[in-house]
Scaffold this motif. Structure first.
Motif, PDB file in Angstrom:
ATOM      1  N   GLN A  21       1.480  -6.472   1.714  1.00  0.00           N
ATOM      2  CA  GLN A  21       0.555  -6.550   0.584  1.00  0.00           C
ATOM      3  C   GLN A  21       0.157  -7.997   0.291  1.00  0.00           C
ATOM      4  OE1 GLN A  21      -1.072  -4.200  -0.638  1.00  0.00           O
ATOM      5  NE2 GLN A  21       0.078  -2.432   0.021  1.00  0.00           N
ATOM      6  N   PHE A  22       1.111  -8.922   0.345  1.00  0.00           N
ATOM      7  CA  PHE A  22       0.801 -10.337   0.122  1.00  0.00           C
ATOM      8  C   PHE A  22      -0.216 -10.831   1.149  1.00  0.00           C
ATOM      9  CE2 PHE A  22       5.279 -11.272  -1.766  1.00  0.00           C
ATOM     10  CZ  PHE A  22       4.919 -10.633  -2.938  1.00  0.00           C
ATOM     11  N   THR A  23      -0.030 -10.435   2.397  1.00  0.00           N
ATOM     12  CA  THR A  23      -0.944 -10.843   3.467  1.00  0.00           C
ATOM     13  C   THR A  23      -2.333 -10.264   3.239  1.00  0.00           C
ATOM     14  OG1 THR A  23       0.904 -10.985   5.004  1.00  0.00           O
ATOM     15  CG2 THR A  23      -1.305 -10.837   5.970  1.00  0.00           C
ATOM     16  N   LYS A  24      -2.390  -9.021   2.808  1.00  0.00           N
ATOM     17  CA  LYS A  24      -3.675  -8.383   2.524  1.00  0.00           C
ATOM     18  C   LYS A  24      -4.431  -9.146   1.432  1.00  0.00           C
ATOM     19  CE  LYS A  24      -3.522  -3.967   2.635  1.00  0.00           C
ATOM     20  NZ  LYS A  24      -3.266  -2.561   2.300  1.00  0.00           N
ATOM     21  N   VAL A  25      -3.718  -9.578   0.420  1.00  0.00           N
ATOM     22  CA  VAL A  25      -4.361 -10.362  -0.645  1.00  0.00           C
ATOM     23  C   VAL A  25      -4.907 -11.665  -0.067  1.00  0.00           C
ATOM     24  CG1 VAL A  25      -3.984 -11.654  -2.785  1.00  0.00           C
ATOM     25  CG2 VAL A  25      -3.031  -9.350  -2.535  1.00  0.00           C
ATOM     26  N   MET A  26      -4.101 -12.366   0.716  1.00  0.00           N
ATOM     27  CA  MET A  26      -4.517 -13.658   1.278  1.00  0.00           C
ATOM     28  C   MET A  26      -5.740 -13.516   2.183  1.00  0.00           C
ATOM     29  SD  MET A  26      -2.360 -15.835  -0.005  1.00  0.00           S
ATOM     30  CE  MET A  26      -2.313 -17.277   1.019  1.00  0.00           C
ATOM     31  N   LEU A  27      -5.789 -12.471   2.985  1.00  0.00           N
ATOM     32  CA  LEU A  27      -6.864 -12.316   3.959  1.00  0.00           C
ATOM     33  C   LEU A  27      -8.117 -11.650   3.408  1.00  0.00           C
ATOM     34  CD1 LEU A  27      -4.795 -11.223   7.102  1.00  0.00           C
ATOM     35  CD2 LEU A  27      -5.760 -13.487   6.595  1.00  0.00           C
ATOM     36  N   HIS A  28      -7.959 -10.715   2.488  1.00  0.00           N
ATOM     37  CA  HIS A  28      -9.095  -9.908   2.059  1.00  0.00           C
ATOM     38  C   HIS A  28      -9.459 -10.039   0.582  1.00  0.00           C
ATOM     39  CE1 HIS A  28      -8.945  -8.059   5.990  1.00  0.00           C
ATOM     40  NE2 HIS A  28      -7.657  -7.781   5.798  1.00  0.00           N
ATOM     41  N   HIS A  29      -8.628 -10.690  -0.182  1.00  0.00           N
ATOM     42  CA  HIS A  29      -8.876 -10.821  -1.624  1.00  0.00           C
ATOM     43  C   HIS A  29      -8.547 -12.248  -2.060  1.00  0.00           C
ATOM     44  CE1 HIS A  29      -9.240  -6.451  -1.718  1.00  0.00           C
ATOM     45  NE2 HIS A  29      -8.149  -6.425  -0.979  1.00  0.00           N
ATOM     46  N   ALA A  30      -9.190 -13.192  -1.391  1.00  0.00           N
ATOM     47  CA  ALA A  30      -8.852 -14.612  -1.551  1.00  0.00           C
ATOM     48  C   ALA A  30      -8.989 -15.103  -2.992  1.00  0.00           C
ATOM     49  CB  ALA A  30      -9.716 -15.465  -0.626  1.00  0.00           C
ATOM     50  N   PHE A  31      -9.860 -14.486  -3.781  1.00  0.00           N
ATOM     51  CA  PHE A  31     -10.018 -14.878  -5.182  1.00  0.00           C
ATOM     52  C   PHE A  31      -8.680 -14.812  -5.923  1.00  0.00           C
ATOM     53  CE2 PHE A  31     -10.918 -13.564  -9.610  1.00  0.00           C
ATOM     54  CZ  PHE A  31     -11.630 -14.682 -10.034  1.00  0.00           C
ATOM     55  N   PHE A  32      -7.830 -13.879  -5.526  1.00  0.00           N
ATOM     56  CA  PHE A  32      -6.545 -13.653  -6.194  1.00  0.00           C
ATOM     57  C   PHE A  32      -5.390 -14.432  -5.555  1.00  0.00           C
ATOM     58  CE2 PHE A  32      -9.184  -9.954  -6.919  1.00  0.00           C
ATOM     59  CZ  PHE A  32      -9.035  -9.739  -8.270  1.00  0.00           C
TER      60      PHE A  32
END
Length: 127
Positions: A21-32
């Motif tokens: 999940q952390f990786t998904k945020v970094m790669l696809h939801h960079a605003f967060f």
């Protein structure tokens, strides 16, 4: 209130899914991503769901890991937005529970517009 983390051997079984999940945020939801990078994370049974105090994101493992990937992502982004909108500092003398409910409604509406999967087990989004 001091929170007690779950034992390390129990936390290990959740590490892979949380890292995903952390990786998904970094790669696809960079605003967060900046909010995620500034937070510590604690898996604890001391919260019924999840919460954040501005420094640590507290996650109840049976609740959180009982959801699918999209729902887990929603919860993380929801907690990050509490930090990004400075809710823990803006409450002032207001009552905590109504302030948090109002903040949750705004955050859930923002995330619905952002098109993340809203978990069935969270408070309904205001129309």
């Amino acid at each position: 209130m001091a929170m007690t983390p779950i034992p390390q051997q129990d936390a290990e079984k959740y590490r892979e899914q949380l890292t995903k999940q952390f990786t998904k945020v970094m790669l696809h939801h960079a605003f967060f991503a900046s909010a995620q990078m500034k937070l510590d994370f604690m898996l604890t049974l001391d919260v019924p769901t999840a919460g954040v105090d501005g420094r640590t994101c507290f996650i109840n493992p049976p609740w959180f890991f009982g959801m699918n990937d999209g729902e887990q992502l929603f919860v993380l982004l929801h907690e990050y937005l509490h930090c990004m909108l400075l809710h823990m500092f803006r409450r002032g003398a207001r009552e905590a529970i109504p302030f948090n409910i109002a903040g949750d409604a705004i955050i859930n509406a923002l995330l619905q517009e952002y098109a993340t999967q809203v978990p069935a087990r969270v408070a309904p989004i205001m129309p």
